[in-house]
Design a protein around this motif. Sequence first.
Motif, mmCIF file in Angstrom:
data_model
loop_
_atom_site.group_PDB
_atom_site.id
_atom_site.type_symbol
_atom_site.label_atom_id
_atom_site.label_comp_id
_atom_site.label_asym_id
_atom_site.label_seq_id
_atom_site.Cartn_x
_atom_site.Cartn_y
_atom_site.Cartn_z
ATOM 1 N N GLN A 71 71.148 13.293 -15.113
ATOM 2 C CA GLN A 71 70.910 14.397 -14.184
ATOM 3 C C GLN A 71 69.612 14.192 -13.402
ATOM 4 O O GLN A 71 69.546 14.497 -12.212
ATOM 5 N N LEU A 72 68.600 13.674 -14.070
ATOM 6 C CA LEU A 72 67.339 13.388 -13.373
ATOM 7 C C LEU A 72 67.548 12.329 -12.285
ATOM 8 O O LEU A 72 66.951 12.403 -11.214
ATOM 9 N N GLN A 73 68.409 11.363 -12.565
ATOM 10 C CA GLN A 73 68.737 10.349 -11.564
ATOM 11 C C GLN A 73 69.387 10.998 -10.346
ATOM 12 O O GLN A 73 69.098 10.640 -9.210
ATOM 13 N N ALA A 74 70.248 11.967 -10.579
ATOM 14 C CA ALA A 74 70.903 12.674 -9.477
ATOM 15 C C ALA A 74 69.881 13.443 -8.634
ATOM 16 O O ALA A 74 69.966 13.456 -7.401
ATOM 17 N N VAL A 75 68.910 14.070 -9.294
ATOM 18 C CA VAL A 75 67.847 14.784 -8.581
ATOM 19 C C VAL A 75 67.062 13.809 -7.717
ATOM 20 O O VAL A 75 66.826 14.041 -6.531
ATOM 21 N N GLU A 76 66.672 12.720 -8.316
ATOM 22 C CA GLU A 76 65.877 11.705 -7.622
ATOM 23 C C GLU A 76 66.624 11.158 -6.404
ATOM 24 O O GLU A 76 66.065 11.006 -5.322
ATOM 25 N N LYS A 77 67.890 10.866 -6.569
ATOM 26 C CA LYS A 77 68.690 10.311 -5.474
ATOM 27 C C LYS A 77 68.841 11.318 -4.339
ATOM 28 O O LYS A 77 68.748 10.958 -3.161
ATOM 29 N N ALA A 78 69.081 12.570 -4.672
ATOM 30 C CA ALA A 78 69.236 13.595 -3.638
ATOM 31 C C ALA A 78 67.949 13.757 -2.837
ATOM 32 O O ALA A 78 67.986 13.870 -1.600
ATOM 33 N N ILE A 79 66.810 13.744 -3.501
ATOM 34 C CA ILE A 79 65.529 13.879 -2.805
ATOM 35 C C ILE A 79 65.242 12.634 -1.960
ATOM 36 O O ILE A 79 64.796 12.740 -0.812
ATOM 37 N N THR A 80 65.509 11.469 -2.503
ATOM 38 C CA THR A 80 65.310 10.228 -1.755
ATOM 39 C C THR A 80 66.167 10.209 -0.494
ATOM 40 O O THR A 80 65.689 9.850 0.588
ATOM 41 N N ASN A 81 67.412 10.617 -0.609
ATOM 42 C CA ASN A 81 68.295 10.650 0.553
ATOM 43 C C ASN A 81 67.827 11.671 1.592
ATOM 44 O O ASN A 81 67.905 11.415 2.796
ATOM 45 N N ALA A 82 67.335 12.797 1.136
ATOM 46 C CA ALA A 82 66.815 13.811 2.062
ATOM 47 C C ALA A 82 65.586 13.270 2.791
ATOM 48 O O ALA A 82 65.466 13.424 4.009
ATOM 49 N N LYS A 83 64.701 12.613 2.061
ATOM 50 C CA LYS A 83 63.493 12.042 2.670
ATOM 51 C C LYS A 83 63.861 10.963 3.687
ATOM 52 O O LYS A 83 63.340 10.951 4.803
ATOM 53 N N ARG A 84 64.762 10.102 3.323
ATOM 54 C CA ARG A 84 65.184 9.020 4.220
ATOM 55 C C ARG A 84 65.791 9.590 5.506
ATOM 56 O O ARG A 84 65.480 9.142 6.610
ATOM 57 N N THR A 85 66.635 10.590 5.370
ATOM 58 C CA THR A 85 67.252 11.211 6.538
ATOM 59 C C THR A 85 66.200 11.846 7.443
ATOM 60 O O THR A 85 66.237 11.696 8.667
ATOM 61 N N LEU A 86 65.245 12.539 6.845
ATOM 62 C CA LEU A 86 64.171 13.182 7.607
ATOM 63 C C LEU A 86 63.350 12.144 8.373
ATOM 64 O O LEU A 86 63.081 12.307 9.566
ATOM 65 N N ILE A 87 62.958 11.065 7.710
ATOM 66 C CA ILE A 87 62.142 10.034 8.353
ATOM 67 C C ILE A 87 62.918 9.353 9.477
ATOM 68 O O ILE A 87 62.390 9.169 10.583
ATOM 69 N N GLN A 88 64.160 8.988 9.218
ATOM 70 C CA GLN A 88 64.968 8.340 10.252
ATOM 71 C C GLN A 88 65.157 9.263 11.453
ATOM 72 O O GLN A 88 65.064 8.824 12.601
ATOM 73 N N ASP A 89 65.407 10.519 11.196
ATOM 74 C CA ASP A 89 65.587 11.479 12.278
ATOM 75 C C ASP A 89 64.305 11.611 13.095
ATOM 76 O O ASP A 89 64.338 11.644 14.323
ATOM 77 N N HIS A 90 63.189 11.665 12.406
ATOM 78 C CA HIS A 90 61.902 11.767 13.095
ATOM 79 C C HIS A 90 61.685 10.554 13.993
ATOM 80 O O HIS A 90 61.299 10.690 15.154
ATOM 81 N N LEU A 91 61.952 9.384 13.459
ATOM 82 C CA LEU A 91 61.775 8.174 14.258
ATOM 83 C C LEU A 91 62.726 8.145 15.449
ATOM 84 O O LEU A 91 62.340 7.757 16.551
#
Length: 91
Positions: free
Chosen positions: A42-62
């Motif tokens: 479950q912790l892995q799922a949390v980590e992956k969801a946050i990582t994907n959200a961060k990646r999407t935010l950064i890519q969108d910003h760029l």
Amino acid sequence: MTRHQHETHPEIVKRLKRAEGHLKSVIAMIEKGRPCLDIAQQLQAVEKAITNAKRTLIQDHLDHCLEDTVGALPRDQRQSIDEFKSITKYL
């Protein structure tokens, strides 16, 4: 302060709410004495969801904010910006 919103923000919120749900599950699992393997999954799922959200935010910003700031560039200068945007996918 002006409102800053991109098309991907609702998707990012959705991912973070998913992470929030997983995190609540982790807390409940720990409190109930569930096996460590289940908790780690479950912790892995949390980590992956946050990582994907961060990646999407950064890519969108760029893709939007950086492009607006830099504007039109000659092809030889454009390559550096495109490479920078590509390499951030590995964050």
